[in-house]
Enzyme design. Structure first.
Site, PDB file in Angstrom:
ATOM      1  N   LYS A   1      17.847 -17.731 -12.906  1.00  0.00           N
ATOM      2  CA  LYS A   1      18.108 -16.292 -12.681  1.00  0.00           C
ATOM      3  C   LYS A   1      19.178 -15.791 -13.644  1.00  0.00           C
ATOM      4  O   LYS A   1      19.048 -14.753 -14.272  1.00  0.00           O
ATOM      5  CB  LYS A   1      18.545 -16.056 -11.235  1.00  0.00           C
ATOM      6  CG  LYS A   1      17.435 -16.169 -10.230  1.00  0.00           C
ATOM      7  CD  LYS A   1      16.607 -14.926 -10.095  1.00  0.00           C
ATOM      8  CE  LYS A   1      15.236 -14.901 -10.662  1.00  0.00           C
ATOM      9  NZ  LYS A   1      14.397 -15.987 -10.802  1.00  0.00           N
TER      10      LYS A   1
ATOM     11  N   LYS B   1       6.276 -10.487 -17.026  1.00  0.00           N
ATOM     12  CA  LYS B   1       6.190 -10.765 -15.593  1.00  0.00           C
ATOM     13  C   LYS B   1       5.168 -11.852 -15.306  1.00  0.00           C
ATOM     14  O   LYS B   1       5.335 -12.661 -14.412  1.00  0.00           O
ATOM     15  CB  LYS B   1       5.812  -9.491 -14.834  1.00  0.00           C
ATOM     16  CG  LYS B   1       5.765  -9.656 -13.327  1.00  0.00           C
ATOM     17  CD  LYS B   1       7.091 -10.124 -12.764  1.00  0.00           C
ATOM     18  CE  LYS B   1       7.055 -10.413 -11.281  1.00  0.00           C
ATOM     19  NZ  LYS B   1       8.284 -11.069 -10.795  1.00  0.00           N
TER      20      LYS B   1
ATOM     21  N   CYS C   1       0.851  -1.188   0.000  1.00  0.00           N
ATOM     22  CA  CYS C   1       0.000   0.000   0.000  1.00  0.00           C
ATOM     23  C   CYS C   1       0.888   1.240   0.000  1.00  0.00           C
ATOM     24  O   CYS C   1       2.069   1.183   0.270  1.00  0.00           O
ATOM     25  CB  CYS C   1      -0.874   0.025   1.251  1.00  0.00           C
ATOM     26  SG  CYS C   1      -1.862  -1.448   1.465  1.00  0.00           S
TER      27      CYS C   1
ATOM     28  N   ARG D   1       3.947   0.998  -6.795  1.00  0.00           N
ATOM     29  CA  ARG D   1       3.948   0.002  -5.710  1.00  0.00           C
ATOM     30  C   ARG D   1       2.881  -1.060  -5.924  1.00  0.00           C
ATOM     31  O   ARG D   1       2.824  -2.057  -5.212  1.00  0.00           O
ATOM     32  CB  ARG D   1       3.727   0.706  -4.363  1.00  0.00           C
ATOM     33  CG  ARG D   1       4.801   1.691  -3.984  1.00  0.00           C
ATOM     34  CD  ARG D   1       4.345   2.609  -2.851  1.00  0.00           C
ATOM     35  NE  ARG D   1       4.210   1.937  -1.594  1.00  0.00           N
ATOM     36  CZ  ARG D   1       5.216   1.808  -0.707  1.00  0.00           C
ATOM     37  NH1 ARG D   1       6.399   2.279  -1.025  1.00  0.00           N
ATOM     38  NH2 ARG D   1       5.049   1.200   0.438  1.00  0.00           N
TER      39      ARG D   1
ATOM     40  N   GLU E   1      17.303 -22.765  -9.450  1.00  0.00           N
ATOM     41  CA  GLU E   1      16.876 -21.350  -9.405  1.00  0.00           C
ATOM     42  C   GLU E   1      18.034 -20.438  -9.754  1.00  0.00           C
ATOM     43  O   GLU E   1      17.875 -19.458 -10.488  1.00  0.00           O
ATOM     44  CB  GLU E   1      16.308 -21.007  -8.027  1.00  0.00           C
ATOM     45  CG  GLU E   1      15.867 -19.572  -7.870  1.00  0.00           C
ATOM     46  CD  GLU E   1      14.775 -19.143  -8.859  1.00  0.00           C
ATOM     47  OE1 GLU E   1      14.211 -20.007  -9.567  1.00  0.00           O
ATOM     48  OE2 GLU E   1      14.517 -17.928  -8.950  1.00  0.00           O
TER      49      GLU E   1
ATOM     50  N   HIS F   1      27.366 -38.936 -15.785  1.00  0.00           N
ATOM     51  CA  HIS F   1      26.495 -39.642 -16.742  1.00  0.00           C
ATOM     52  C   HIS F   1      26.346 -38.872 -18.037  1.00  0.00           C
ATOM     53  O   HIS F   1      25.405 -39.085 -18.790  1.00  0.00           O
ATOM     54  CB  HIS F   1      25.134 -39.900 -16.087  1.00  0.00           C
ATOM     55  CG  HIS F   1      25.230 -40.762 -14.883  1.00  0.00           C
ATOM     56  ND1 HIS F   1      25.515 -42.109 -14.942  1.00  0.00           N
ATOM     57  CD2 HIS F   1      25.152 -40.457 -13.572  1.00  0.00           C
ATOM     58  CE1 HIS F   1      25.563 -42.605 -13.721  1.00  0.00           C
ATOM     59  NE2 HIS F   1      25.347 -41.640 -12.862  1.00  0.00           N
TER      60      HIS F   1
ATOM     61  N   TRP G   1      -2.942  -2.247  -1.534  1.00  0.00           N
ATOM     62  CA  TRP G   1      -2.533  -3.540  -2.077  1.00  0.00           C
ATOM     63  C   TRP G   1      -3.132  -4.562  -1.116  1.00  0.00           C
ATOM     64  O   TRP G   1      -2.632  -4.746  -0.002  1.00  0.00           O
ATOM     65  CB  TRP G   1      -1.008  -3.621  -2.121  1.00  0.00           C
ATOM     66  CG  TRP G   1      -0.459  -4.978  -2.442  1.00  0.00           C
ATOM     67  CD1 TRP G   1      -0.127  -5.960  -1.558  1.00  0.00           C
ATOM     68  CD2 TRP G   1      -0.196  -5.525  -3.739  1.00  0.00           C
ATOM     69  NE1 TRP G   1       0.324  -7.060  -2.210  1.00  0.00           N
ATOM     70  CE2 TRP G   1       0.295  -6.835  -3.563  1.00  0.00           C
ATOM     71  CE3 TRP G   1      -0.328  -5.046  -5.023  1.00  0.00           C
ATOM     72  CZ2 TRP G   1       0.657  -7.664  -4.624  1.00  0.00           C
ATOM     73  CZ3 TRP G   1       0.036  -5.873  -6.082  1.00  0.00           C
ATOM     74  CH2 TRP G   1       0.511  -7.153  -5.874  1.00  0.00           C
TER      75      TRP G   1
ATOM     76  N   GLU H   1      17.874 -15.813 -17.391  1.00  0.00           N
ATOM     77  CA  GLU H   1      16.787 -14.910 -17.809  1.00  0.00           C
ATOM     78  C   GLU H   1      17.210 -13.445 -17.812  1.00  0.00           C
ATOM     79  O   GLU H   1      16.621 -12.646 -18.541  1.00  0.00           O
ATOM     80  CB  GLU H   1      15.541 -15.116 -16.973  1.00  0.00           C
ATOM     81  CG  GLU H   1      15.624 -14.776 -15.518  1.00  0.00           C
ATOM     82  CD  GLU H   1      14.267 -14.981 -14.819  1.00  0.00           C
ATOM     83  OE1 GLU H   1      13.216 -14.690 -15.430  1.00  0.00           O
ATOM     84  OE2 GLU H   1      14.254 -15.419 -13.668  1.00  0.00           O
TER      85      GLU H   1
ATOM     86  N   ASN I   1      -0.346   1.479   5.781  1.00  0.00           N
ATOM     87  CA  ASN I   1       0.448   0.536   4.994  1.00  0.00           C
ATOM     88  C   ASN I   1       1.082  -0.431   5.970  1.00  0.00           C
ATOM     89  O   ASN I   1       1.758  -0.023   6.905  1.00  0.00           O
ATOM     90  CB  ASN I   1       1.536   1.253   4.188  1.00  0.00           C
ATOM     91  CG  ASN I   1       2.465   0.234   3.503  1.00  0.00           C
ATOM     92  OD1 ASN I   1       2.019  -0.833   3.099  1.00  0.00           O
ATOM     93  ND2 ASN I   1       3.741   0.555   3.410  1.00  0.00           N
ATOM     94  N   GLY I   2       0.832  -1.734   5.760  1.00  0.00           N
ATOM     95  CA  GLY I   2       1.416  -2.750   6.640  1.00  0.00           C
ATOM     96  C   GLY I   2       0.386  -3.817   6.947  1.00  0.00           C
ATOM     97  O   GLY I   2      -0.632  -3.943   6.267  1.00  0.00           O
TER      98      GLY I   2
HETATM   99  C1  AGP Z   1      11.145 -16.229 -12.623  1.00  0.00           C
HETATM  100  O1  AGP Z   1      12.159 -15.261 -12.376  1.00  0.00           O
HETATM  101  C2  AGP Z   1      10.380 -15.911 -13.900  1.00  0.00           C
HETATM  102  N1  AGP Z   1       9.871 -14.605 -13.870  1.00  0.00           N
HETATM  103  C3  AGP Z   1       9.347 -16.993 -14.242  1.00  0.00           C
HETATM  104  O2  AGP Z   1      10.005 -18.240 -14.267  1.00  0.00           O
HETATM  105  C4  AGP Z   1       8.169 -17.117 -13.254  1.00  0.00           C
HETATM  106  O3  AGP Z   1       8.624 -17.672 -12.035  1.00  0.00           O
HETATM  107  C5  AGP Z   1       7.117 -18.051 -13.887  1.00  0.00           C
HETATM  108  O4  AGP Z   1       6.662 -17.472 -15.084  1.00  0.00           O
HETATM  109  C6  AGP Z   1       5.924 -18.296 -12.960  1.00  0.00           C
HETATM  110  O5  AGP Z   1       5.243 -17.084 -12.739  1.00  0.00           O
HETATM  111  P1  AGP Z   1       4.152 -17.038 -11.552  1.00  0.00           P
HETATM  112  O6  AGP Z   1       4.908 -17.289 -10.293  1.00  0.00           O
HETATM  113  O7  AGP Z   1       3.574 -15.661 -11.606  1.00  0.00           O
HETATM  114  O8  AGP Z   1       3.142 -18.101 -11.806  1.00  0.00           O
END
Ligand code: AGP
Length: 627
Positions: free
Chosen positions: A504, A622, A2, A27, A500, A523, A77, A507, A103-104
């Site tokens: 990172k 996103k 928020c 935000r 992960e 293997h 939010w 991407e 906010n919180g």
């Molecule tokens: C992760 O950094 C990416 N942005 C992507 O793998 C993301 O985690 C994936 O698209 C899933 O998105 P969601 O968590 O909104 O479902």
């Protein structure tokens, strides 16, 4: 999160509030509102609207239709209570004697609400903030009966409220019988006071610098458990003992764009640094004290202890980083609760005619709550009559609404495409689920339960400690920015962490990378290792440490350049690797939460070194709302 703003001064407040809220739109929010009063009258006008700020602008003719030189505003939010005009802030008591923006998260709002209802208070919304507003009203009316002067009465009520509530807050407060005066108070959520001079003479409050920059660059940062009392001419600051204090006025030198990132160059770095707060906000409200012991409280899932005990299998489903959370959580759930746990890529799950068990629990993990493949997987499970639980960051998102139950990760809006704080809070939510399952299924005793909960609650501070070492990662990243291939290797949870870390890097730096179970190298993959290939060896699991280090020796002997990631104390790794990053010790099952941070930083700094668009990497969105 928020956003709150406030203004008291010579100008009409509403346009200033709306412009300030517009500067906080980044935000993320789902509704907004303002409360304005004129020094000349008792009436406080409150206008609230669901959706975008433009709806509020239209309702108030861009603020011109709401008269008054003192007001507070809010972009919401949603955390408690769906997005709606009713749940939008400001919230207020009867006759608007007390009006509040917040906010919180007020963690103990239910008990406060119940106590106030017993005193005859009626509630109009589902929000935690309304409980704070009515609690303030209750203390303010009590203080009024003691004949205190107005400011003393307000400070007394605010102090009593701050002592009573648990959680985080930045509050903007108006008292109906104190025209021309605005109060503010803070614990954990950011809050600043702006001093406006000249033709705008007056004072502002805000969650963040961008909201005030059009009016002033002179701000005071309010610290925890401090209270501000502001009028057009005066600023008075107090500690929680209601003693007046002095604080420096700081001149802001940032421009507006930089200020939205709170001085960080990218949202990703800001969100990496928000992880301690986000993990704390996700864990704390779900851990309650009971007879001197701490218990995991997942009552929000509508699952009873008997339901949890009867679950035959846990199935974790997600995409990308959400899937990687599932890969890590599987180890934690199976080792603690001894219940079978599967992990599925949503895009695969929905097409493989999965065999579902009647008593399994499907957990859909998603930051956005809108990922098409994850939503489709959820629907497939629901059609089969399987119970579903969503672990989601965006309140009232599709997955949150369609699942049988939801555990929100209170990370706040995540702007950067590459997820960091949402990943960490999803992990935290699943740790809670694992401990809950282990307790109700009799797999761990009281001592182990308390130890695990304490270790979870220590994670935010330990993440802070990892972040304090970020310059070492930056130095190494700058050396490695020209790499063409990078391998991440680990065993057990360290393999999940490697997945992960590799994603990172791929991407946001566009460097080819692979994560491998270290035992798999021989293997096939080890044929790819040659002079100069960067290998990140993750070794946080004590029982597997020697085996992972021996895998590192194998690749080192074939020319690899080794980045070792392990916990303090495991200094033997330095006999094998070229560069080491240590993270604080924690229960091995929670190591992911600490070890992932240097890997987030590694990817971030390499992307920066390559001059790439860290927050908006090419070809990515996103939220992937299409197949
Ligand atoms: C992760 O950094 C990416 N942005 C992507 O793998 C993301 O985690 C994936 O698209 C899933 O998105 P969601 O968590 O909104 O479902």
């Amino acid at each position: 999160m928020c956003g709150i703003v406030g203004y008291v001064g010579v100008k009409q407040a509403a346009p200033i509030l709306l412009e300030g809220l517009a500067k906080l739109e980044y935000r993320g929010y789902d509704s907004a509102g303002i409360a304005v009063r004129d020094a000349g009258n008792e009436h406080v006008e409150v206008v609230k609207a669901k959706g975008r700020l433009k709806n509020l602008m239209e309702m108030t003719d861009s603020g011109k239709a709401v008269r008054g030189t003192c007001g507070i505003g809010h972009t919401r939010w949603a955390t408690h209570g769906e997005p709606s005009a009713v749940n939008a802030h400001p919230h207020y008591s009867r006759e608007k004697r007390v009006v509040v923006v917040h906010n919180g998260i007020i963690e103990n709002y239910q008990e406060i609400k119940a106590a106030l209802q017993r005193k005859g208070y009626a509630f109009a919304t589902q929000t935690d903030t309304e409980a704070a507003a009515l609690l303030l009203d209750s203390y303010y009316s009590e203080a009024g009966r003691s004949g205190m002067a107005p400011r003393e009465r307000a400070l007394s009520a605010i102090r009593d409220m701050m002592i009573r509530v648990r959680g985080s807050y930045a509050l903007g407060i108006l008292f109906g019988d104190q025209p021309g005066v605005m109060y503010a108070a803070r614990k954990d959520s950011p809050l600043i006071v702006g001093r406006c001079d000249g033709e705008l003479a007056g004072h502002m409050i805000a969650s963040d610098v961008p909201a005030v920059l059009s009016y002033t660059r002179n701000v005071v940062y309010i610290d925890n458990l401090e209270i501000a009392c502001l009028t057009q001419e005066e600023m008075h600051l107090y500690n929680i003992d209601c003693e007046e204090i002095e604080k420096p006025v700081v001149e802001i030198r940032w421009d507006a764009a930089a200020a939205e990132k709170e001085g960080y160059e990218h949202f990703m770095m800001k969100e990496i640094h928000e992880q301690p707060r986000a993990v704390r906000d996700t864990l704390s409200p779900r851990i309650r004290e009971e007879d001197g012991a701490k218990r995991v409280d997942l009552s929000e899932t509508n699952l009873t202890d008997e339901d949890f005990a009867a679950i035959s299998r846990i199935r974790l489903i997600g995409c990308g980083s959400a899937y990687h959370v599932g890969m890590a959580a599987r180890y934690v759930i199976e080792q603690l609760a001894r219940v079978p746990c599967d992990v599925d890529l949503a895009s695969e799950f929905r097409y493989r005619s999965p065999i579902l068990e009647e008593r399994e629990l499907v957990v859909i993990i998603s930051q956005s709550g809108e990922t098409a493949d994850s939503l489709a997987a959820l629907r497939l499970c629901k059609e089969s009559g399987i119970r579903t639980l969503a672990v989601v960051n965006v309140v009232s998102s599709s997955i949150a609404r369609e699942a049988d139950a939801v555990m929100y990760t209170w990370a706040g809006p995540e702007i950067s495409v590459a997820t960091t704080k949402a990943y960490s809070t999803q992990l935290a939510a699943l740790y809670l689920l694992a401990v809950k399952l282990a307790v109700v299924r009799g797999q761990i005793d009281e001592a182990r339960e308390q130890e695990l909960i304490e270790q979870m609650l220590e994670l935010p501070d330990k993440i802070e400690r990892v972040l304090s070492d970020k310059e070492r990662v930056q130095w190494f990243a700058n050396k490695m920015a020209s790499c063409k291939d990078v391998f991440f290797i680990g065993r057990g949870l360290d393999y999940a962490i490697s997945l992960e870390g590799s994603l990172k890097l791929k991407e946001i730096s566009y460097i080819h990378s692979e994560a491998y179970a270290a035992g798999e190298l021989k293997h096939g993959t080890i044929s790819l290792i040659e002079d100069g290939v960067l290998v990140v060896g993750v070794a946080t699991q004590p029982e597997l440490f020697e085996k992972v280090v021996s895998n590192m020796v194998e690749v080192r002997s074939r020319g690899a350049y080794l980045f070792g990631l392990t916990t303090y104390g495991q200094y033997a790794i330095e006999d094998t690797v070229n560069f080491t990053v240590y993270v604080p010790r924690t229960d091995a099952l929670f190591a992911t939460s600490l070890a992932v941070v240097p890997l987030q930083l590694l990817a971030y700094y390499i992307s920066c070194a390559k001059g790439l668009d860290v927050d908006k990497p090419r070809n990515l969105a996103k939220s992937v709302t299409v197949e």
